[in-house]
Write a protein that holds these residues in place. Structure first.
Motif, mmCIF file in Angstrom:
data_model
loop_
_atom_site.group_PDB
_atom_site.id
_atom_site.type_symbol
_atom_site.label_atom_id
_atom_site.label_comp_id
_atom_site.label_asym_id
_atom_site.label_seq_id
_atom_site.Cartn_x
_atom_site.Cartn_y
_atom_site.Cartn_z
ATOM 1 N N ARG A 33 0.858 -1.187 0.000
ATOM 2 C CA ARG A 33 0.000 0.000 0.000
ATOM 3 C C ARG A 33 0.892 1.234 0.000
ATOM 4 N N ARG A 34 0.628 2.163 -0.916
ATOM 5 C CA ARG A 34 1.464 3.357 -1.012
ATOM 6 C C ARG A 34 0.582 4.590 -1.127
ATOM 7 N N VAL A 35 0.894 5.612 -0.345
ATOM 8 C CA VAL A 35 0.216 6.899 -0.438
ATOM 9 C C VAL A 35 1.251 7.936 -0.852
ATOM 10 N N VAL A 36 0.991 8.602 -1.970
ATOM 11 C CA VAL A 36 1.912 9.619 -2.502
ATOM 12 C C VAL A 36 1.330 10.999 -2.211
ATOM 13 N N ARG A 37 2.190 11.926 -1.727
ATOM 14 C CA ARG A 37 1.734 13.271 -1.377
ATOM 15 C C ARG A 37 2.527 14.331 -2.136
ATOM 16 N N ASP A 38 1.879 15.491 -2.316
ATOM 17 C CA ASP A 38 2.563 16.597 -2.969
ATOM 18 C C ASP A 38 3.252 17.465 -1.920
ATOM 19 N N VAL A 39 3.796 18.595 -2.348
ATOM 20 C CA VAL A 39 4.583 19.439 -1.450
ATOM 21 C C VAL A 39 3.735 20.089 -0.352
ATOM 22 N N THR A 40 2.416 20.104 -0.527
ATOM 23 C CA THR A 40 1.536 20.672 0.492
ATOM 24 C C THR A 40 1.061 19.609 1.489
ATOM 25 N N GLY A 41 1.432 18.342 1.240
ATOM 26 C CA GLY A 41 0.988 17.260 2.107
ATOM 27 C C GLY A 41 -0.300 16.609 1.656
ATOM 28 N N GLN A 42 -0.869 17.101 0.560
ATOM 29 C CA GLN A 42 -2.124 16.539 0.044
ATOM 30 C C GLN A 42 -1.859 15.205 -0.657
ATOM 31 N N GLY A 43 -2.721 14.216 -0.412
ATOM 32 C CA GLY A 43 -2.578 12.934 -1.087
ATOM 33 C C GLY A 43 -2.961 13.039 -2.544
ATOM 34 N N VAL A 44 -2.117 12.524 -3.442
ATOM 35 C CA VAL A 44 -2.389 12.602 -4.878
ATOM 36 C C VAL A 44 -2.519 11.231 -5.520
ATOM 37 N N GLU A 45 -2.159 10.190 -4.804
ATOM 38 C CA GLU A 45 -2.311 8.831 -5.335
ATOM 39 C C GLU A 45 -2.343 7.835 -4.182
ATOM 40 N N TYR A 46 -3.278 6.885 -4.269
ATOM 41 C CA TYR A 46 -3.304 5.740 -3.354
ATOM 42 C C TYR A 46 -3.130 4.502 -4.213
ATOM 43 N N LEU A 47 -2.114 3.721 -3.923
ATOM 44 C CA LEU A 47 -1.823 2.512 -4.693
ATOM 45 C C LEU A 47 -2.043 1.281 -3.841
ATOM 46 N N SER A 48 -2.793 0.340 -4.372
ATOM 47 C CA SER A 48 -2.925 -0.985 -3.787
ATOM 48 C C SER A 48 -2.286 -1.956 -4.778
ATOM 49 N N GLY A 49 -1.155 -2.540 -4.395
ATOM 50 C CA GLY A 49 -0.416 -3.405 -5.307
ATOM 51 C C GLY A 49 -0.277 -4.819 -4.774
ATOM 52 N N LEU A 50 -0.470 -5.805 -5.645
ATOM 53 C CA LEU A 50 -0.254 -7.203 -5.316
ATOM 54 C C LEU A 50 0.854 -7.723 -6.211
ATOM 55 N N TYR A 51 1.882 -8.315 -5.606
ATOM 56 C CA TYR A 51 3.083 -8.696 -6.347
ATOM 57 C C TYR A 51 3.406 -10.175 -6.168
ATOM 58 N N ARG A 52 3.831 -10.807 -7.246
ATOM 59 C CA ARG A 52 4.329 -12.172 -7.175
ATOM 60 C C ARG A 52 5.683 -12.160 -6.461
ATOM 61 N N PRO A 53 5.848 -12.900 -5.366
ATOM 62 C CA PRO A 53 7.119 -12.868 -4.639
ATOM 63 C C PRO A 53 8.275 -13.488 -5.403
ATOM 64 N N ASP A 54 7.972 -14.327 -6.410
ATOM 65 C CA ASP A 54 9.049 -14.901 -7.217
ATOM 66 C C ASP A 54 9.503 -13.942 -8.307
ATOM 67 N N MET A 55 8.742 -12.845 -8.511
ATOM 68 C CA MET A 55 9.068 -11.902 -9.569
ATOM 69 C C MET A 55 9.343 -10.489 -9.062
ATOM 70 N N PHE A 56 9.208 -10.264 -7.773
ATOM 71 C CA PHE A 56 9.364 -8.905 -7.252
ATOM 72 C C PHE A 56 9.914 -8.976 -5.835
ATOM 73 N N ARG A 57 10.855 -8.102 -5.528
ATOM 74 C CA ARG A 57 11.375 -8.050 -4.171
ATOM 75 C C ARG A 57 11.627 -6.604 -3.758
ATOM 76 N N LEU A 58 11.513 -6.363 -2.464
ATOM 77 C CA LEU A 58 11.777 -5.053 -1.878
ATOM 78 C C LEU A 58 13.087 -5.130 -1.109
ATOM 79 N N GLU A 59 13.960 -4.167 -1.328
ATOM 80 C CA GLU A 59 15.274 -4.188 -0.712
ATOM 81 C C GLU A 59 15.541 -2.879 0.014
ATOM 82 N N MET A 60 16.355 -2.947 1.067
ATOM 83 C CA MET A 60 16.786 -1.740 1.767
ATOM 84 C C MET A 60 18.160 -1.965 2.366
ATOM 85 N N PRO A 61 19.163 -1.210 1.918
ATOM 86 C CA PRO A 61 20.489 -1.320 2.536
ATOM 87 C C PRO A 61 20.465 -0.745 3.949
ATOM 88 N N LEU A 62 21.186 -1.377 4.869
ATOM 89 C CA LEU A 62 21.234 -0.945 6.261
ATOM 90 C C LEU A 62 22.665 -0.607 6.674
#
Length: 267
Positions: free
Chosen positions: A215-244
């Motif tokens: 689930r992703r909420v995108v906001r503009d410079v005023t803090g107003q929401g401009v997009e709500y995304l509901s995404g379903l992803y195949r785990p064998d085809m998509f991964r989320l990464e974050m370096p620590l």
């Protein structure tokens, strides 16, 4: 493209456990294309279930296109058609990756309409409950293999600036900017869910397969929401990464996201 899988999870909790265990072993490469599975008798002993339970699980795997069963020769893994390089996204550098993803993958528009914002969308975007939003559903693919089922909600006052054809051919991120939106930030959460019949067919997976739910909420410079995304992803085809990065001293030493540092190979 993968053939849409119409098979259901096998009946019975034990058969489903066997199915999911073997399914995961095939998907992550522990069981490779061409490998022969153990006999039904040995699998029954390994999982401590009956042969009927094993047979139900193998039938479901065959229905999902992951194994081939032949009388007299046993059960063989058929993973070749499912091997593909996952699309990777680094959470620390989200916005630039959204632009590049739109350029390196393809999208197919399934539906496009205007309606009253669902309550959860209105709350997330901070818009009046009865405000109109554009609702669009798309399938995004990499190398002709579908990896995501995306439903987006955009306030109608913004969405009226582009057409259905625009959305079918241009990344939404670009269309928002073209409409004069100055995107500032996004908040994203990730959980897990199971594929229902409609999503399973669109993504070419078995009904009941595990999916990443984003689930992703995108906001503009005023803090107003401009997009709500509901995404379903195949785990064998998509991964989320974050370096620590390890930071701090003594007892307070801990891990923190290395913001702005993308891992090599991510989008």
């Amino acid at each position: 493209m993968n053939k849409p899988a119409k098979s259901l999870l096998p009946k019975g909790a034990k058969a489903q456990q066997v199915y999911l265990s073997l399914h995961d072993q095939i998907k992550d490469g522990r069981l490779r294309d061409g490998n022969n599975l153990s006999s039904e008798q040995k699998l029954a002993a390994e999982f401590k279930v009956s042969r009927v339970t094993i047979r139900r699980a193998l039938d479901a795997l065959e229905g999902a296109g992951l194994v081939e069963r032949r009388a007299g020769s046993g059960t063989t893994v058929k993973a070749a058609g499912h091997e593909a390089t996952p699309v990777a996204m680094n959470l620390a550098t989200l916005m630039p990756q959204l632009v590049e993803m739109g350029q390196t993958t393809t999208a197919r528009l399934l539906s496009f309409s205007y309606d009253t914002a669902p309550e959860f969308v209105a709350a997330a975007l901070r818009i009046p409950p009865q405000e109109q939003v554009q609702i669009a559903t798309r399938i995004r693919s990499a190398n002709d293999v579908p990896f995501s089922y995306l439903t987006t909600y955009v306030p109608a006052t913004i969405a009226r600036n582009y057409s259905e054809n625009d959305l079918a051919t241009t990344p939404l991120f670009r269309l928002l900017e073209r409409s004069g939106v100055q995107i500032s930030e996004a908040h994203q959460s990730v959980s897990a869910t199971l594929a229902g019949p409609q999503v399973a067919e669109a993504l070419g997976v078995a009904v009941g397969s595990a999916l990443l739910s984003l689930r992703r909420v995108v906001r503009d410079v005023t803090g107003q929401g401009v997009e709500y995304l509901s995404g379903l992803y195949r785990p064998d085809m998509f991964r989320l990464e974050m370096p620590l990065t390890r930071v701090g001293d003594g007892q307070g030493r801990h891990w923190e996201p290395a913001i702005g540092k993308a891992d090599e190979g991510t989008l």
